[in-house]
Scaffold this active site. Structure first.
Site, PDB file in Angstrom:
ATOM      1  N   GLY A 276       0.644  -1.150   0.051  1.00 17.11           N
ATOM      2  CA  GLY A 276      -0.020   0.067   0.080  1.00 17.11           C
ATOM      3  C   GLY A 276       0.859   1.474  -0.092  1.00 17.11           C
ATOM      4  O   GLY A 276       0.506   2.277   0.362  1.00 17.11           O
TER       5      GLY A 276
ATOM      6  N   VAL B 115     -10.037 -11.413   4.839  1.00 15.71           N
ATOM      7  CA  VAL B 115     -11.394 -11.340   5.150  1.00 15.71           C
ATOM      8  C   VAL B 115     -12.239 -12.423   4.694  1.00 15.71           C
ATOM      9  O   VAL B 115     -11.685 -13.274   3.979  1.00 15.71           O
ATOM     10  CB  VAL B 115     -11.949 -10.038   4.066  1.00 15.71           C
ATOM     11  CG1 VAL B 115     -11.240  -8.842   4.440  1.00 15.71           C
ATOM     12  CG2 VAL B 115     -11.671 -10.358   2.564  1.00 15.71           C
TER      13      VAL B 115
ATOM     14  N   ASP C  75      -7.849  -5.709  -4.414  1.00 14.65           N
ATOM     15  CA  ASP C  75      -6.508  -6.277  -5.044  1.00 14.65           C
ATOM     16  C   ASP C  75      -6.466  -7.671  -4.557  1.00 14.65           C
ATOM     17  O   ASP C  75      -5.201  -7.815  -4.057  1.00 14.65           O
ATOM     18  CB  ASP C  75      -5.707  -5.372  -4.975  1.00 14.65           C
ATOM     19  CG  ASP C  75      -4.625  -5.562  -6.081  1.00 14.65           C
ATOM     20  OD1 ASP C  75      -4.978  -5.762  -7.086  1.00 14.65           O
ATOM     21  OD2 ASP C  75      -3.365  -5.556  -5.569  1.00 14.65           O
TER      22      ASP C  75
ATOM     23  N   LYS D 200     -10.210  -6.041  -8.769  1.00 13.07           N
ATOM     24  CA  LYS D 200      -9.180  -6.822  -9.774  1.00 13.07           C
ATOM     25  C   LYS D 200      -9.910  -7.675 -10.953  1.00 13.07           C
ATOM     26  O   LYS D 200     -10.784  -8.510 -10.330  1.00 13.07           O
ATOM     27  CB  LYS D 200      -8.295  -7.683  -9.155  1.00 13.07           C
ATOM     28  CG  LYS D 200      -6.970  -8.096  -9.474  1.00 13.07           C
ATOM     29  CD  LYS D 200      -6.245  -8.664  -8.358  1.00 13.07           C
ATOM     30  CE  LYS D 200      -4.836  -9.212  -9.072  1.00 13.07           C
ATOM     31  NZ  LYS D 200      -3.871  -8.120  -8.816  1.00 13.07           N
TER      32      LYS D 200
ATOM     33  N   PHE E 235      -7.425 -18.101 -18.679  1.00 14.00           N
ATOM     34  CA  PHE E 235      -6.774 -18.660 -20.044  1.00 14.00           C
ATOM     35  C   PHE E 235      -7.496 -19.528 -20.336  1.00 14.00           C
ATOM     36  O   PHE E 235      -7.964 -20.465 -19.861  1.00 14.00           O
ATOM     37  CB  PHE E 235      -5.149 -18.874 -19.732  1.00 14.00           C
ATOM     38  CG  PHE E 235      -4.380 -17.729 -19.229  1.00 14.00           C
ATOM     39  CD1 PHE E 235      -4.493 -16.584 -19.884  1.00 14.00           C
ATOM     40  CD2 PHE E 235      -3.487 -17.887 -18.161  1.00 14.00           C
ATOM     41  CE1 PHE E 235      -3.743 -15.481 -19.261  1.00 14.00           C
ATOM     42  CE2 PHE E 235      -2.628 -16.879 -17.566  1.00 14.00           C
ATOM     43  CZ  PHE E 235      -2.736 -15.682 -18.233  1.00 14.00           C
TER      44      PHE E 235
END
EC number: 2.1.1.57
Length: 333
Positions: A72, A116, A138, A175, A180
């Site tokens: 951060g 979290v 993020d 985010k 793929f």
């Protein structure tokens, strides 16, 4: 680097007007990297996002809940920038890892060292009620190896959906990197939003930021299918391989490389507490202050390749159509 003339950069994924099949030899290229490039990428995207909320009258008086915020370092710049503009904002920074000490001792910044879950999200919502919440996520889990697997991504995106559902934010920046094709598991859902592209992302990164402003209705979800995944991979490879390796010759700026061109269009939207004679002067001021804060040296345009005709990037793919490859882009960050 080759040259091109452009009116504007691609700001959002939907604007990318071409695609390219992945070439395996790209994995062997030596990536050009700036010091603290990851923090720079985050800072620019979040400054753009929060300035947009400021413009819409949403930012002032809000609490920014940033999940996955460590280290951060760049957040200190964001906090100081909006504080100096007179914005009343509280910051709650949450991560299982420790934050940069530069964030210690600020009355408007709360640092929480934990990961979290649904129960903790409910406690945050109760604690912050009735404050309006702006969510930045993020989160990035890796259960093994150097890069997140598709299972990791699906777990992260499910958690982000829970964050939105419980915290009920007025806006969010999430985010987002599509899995793929050769690692596909199943269809899944993400919140509806604008898929913002990021200057100074790693050379072959497929990551974006998913930006949303909520107007009171229930969260809208978008289904992601395997055909979507193929589309994401080809368009992001075209952006990274072709577009981001250009020098924009009609861009009047000390560094004319595409990522700086992209950054310019982001920073021109940012408010400052001083006046400037031109937009260029404002952007230069902001760029220099950001680079100085992150200890990034100022660079000039990389040497360009000889190109007798300066032309705009075509909306049609001029590359061979027979370049199919089963290998995926491996820029995960």
């Amino acid at each position: 680097m080759d040259v091109v003339s452009l009116d504007k950069p691609f700001m959002y994924f939907e604007e990318i007007d071409n695609e390219l099949d992945y070439e395996p030899e790209s994995a062997n290229e030596v990536a050009k990297k700036l010091p603290y490039q990851g923090q720079l990428k985050l800072l620019l995207g979040e400054l753009f996002f929060l300035s947009k909320l400021q413009r819409h009258g949403i930012l002032d008086g809000a609490t920014v809940v940033y999940i996955g915020s460590a280290p951060g370092t760049h957040i200190r710049y964001l906090r100081d920038h909006f504080y100096n503009l007179g914005m009343i904002i509280k910051w709650m920074l949450i991560d299982g890892r420790h934050h940069d000490p530069i964030l210690n001792g600020l009355r408007d910044v709360t640092l929480v060292t934990r990961f979290v879950d649904e129960e903790y999200l409910r406690s945050i919502k109760k604690q912050l009620h009735p404050s309006k919440i702006i969510l930045i996520s993020d989160v990035r889990s890796k259960r093994g190896g150097n890069e997140p697997s598709t299972a990791d991504l699906l777990s992260n995106y499910a958690l982000q959906n829970v964050m939105i559902s419980i915290l009920n934010p007025v806006a969010s920046s999430l985010k987002w990197r599509c899995p793929f094709p050769d690692q596909w598991i199943k269809d899944f859902y993400i919140p509806h939003g604008n898929k913002m592209l990021q200057p100074f992302a790693p050379s072959y990164s497929a990551e974006m930021r998913l930006l949303s402003i909520y107007t009171g209705e229930n969260m809208r979800l978008t289904r992601v299918t395997k055909s979507d995944v193929v589309n994401y991979e080809k368009k992001m490879y075209y952006l990274n391989k072709i577009v981001r390796n250009k020098v924009v010759v009609n861009f009047d700026y000390p560094n004319q490389e595409y990522d700086y061109f992209h950054m310019y269009f982001m920073l021109r939207t940012v408010y400052c507490n001083k006046t400037f004679p031109t937009t260029k002067a404002k952007v230069l001021f902001l760029q220099q202050s950001i680079f100085r804060f992150l200890n990034i040296p100022t660079t000039s345009t990389e040497k360009v390749s000889h190109e007798p005709i300066q032309r705009k990037i075509s909306s049609k793919n001029s590359m061979s159509k027979n370049r199919n490859s089963k290998r995926s882009v491996r820029g995960n960050k």
